[in-house]
Enzyme design. Structure first.
Site, short mmCIF file in Angstrom:
data_model
loop_
_atom_site.label_atom_id
_atom_site.label_comp_id
_atom_site.label_asym_id
_atom_site.label_seq_id
_atom_site.Cartn_x
_atom_site.Cartn_y
_atom_site.Cartn_z
N GLN A 73 -7.33 64.41 -52.73
CA GLN A 73 -8.36 63.73 -53.51
C GLN A 73 -7.76 63.12 -54.77
OE1 GLN A 73 -11.78 64.07 -52.42
NE2 GLN A 73 -12.13 62.41 -53.84
N PHE A 74 -7.13 61.96 -54.65
CA PHE A 74 -6.48 61.34 -55.82
C PHE A 74 -7.50 60.98 -56.90
CE2 PHE A 74 -7.72 57.46 -53.70
CZ PHE A 74 -7.91 56.54 -54.72
N THR A 75 -8.76 60.81 -56.54
CA THR A 75 -9.76 60.41 -57.52
C THR A 75 -10.06 61.49 -58.56
OG1 THR A 75 -11.58 61.06 -56.06
CG2 THR A 75 -10.86 58.74 -55.96
#
Length: 147
Positions: free
Chosen positions: A78-80
């Protein structure tokens, strides 16, 4: 590293209409990697995930770890989680590690969890994923390897 832990009942991740990972109960982990994350961060966060007492004992107190409760993990990259929303209306993601750096760290994190005795299911790194879960409690905790 930044990890959102959601204690869950049934949970699954689907990519392109195909289920790539599913658990009956345990944790859904949303895993973010930043530029400075190291093997030390991986070990620290994996040990915290495995040993945090977020499951109830017979008296209803959160005294059991996922290891003691016999749960599994659904791990989703989950890079966000490293979104910067301080300017404008569109988040910036410069604090998130590039995929070529983040993917090996994410995979190493999942291996570390497995090495601690946990069953780990995953999504597909970098793919658009549909994550479905029943949040149990709800119990949601955010872990960070650096403050």
């Amino acid at each position: 590293m930044k990890v959102v832990i959601q204690r869950s009942g049934e949970a699954s991740v689907t990519v392109g209409g195909k289920v790539t990972g599913a658990i009956d109960s345990g944790y859904v982990l949303l895993v973010g990697i930043t530029h400075s994350d190291t093997e030390e961060d991986v070990r620290y966060v994996a040990n915290k995930v495995a040993n945090l007492r977020l499951f109830e004992d017979d008296e209803g107190k959160m005294n059991l770890s996922i290891l003691e409760a016999g749960g599994a993990i659904l791990s989703v990259s989950q890079f966000t989680l490293y979104a910067d929303t301080t300017r404008g209306r569109r988040p910036g993601f410069s604090e998130a590690a590039r995929p070529e750096q983040a993917q090996p760290i994410y995979e190493r994190f999942n291996e570390e969890l497995r090495g601690l005795g946990l069953r780990v299911e995953t999504g597909v790194f970098g793919a658009m994923m549909d994550v479905s879960l029943t949040n149990d409690g709800p119990v949601t905790v955010i872990l960070e390897s650096k403050k």
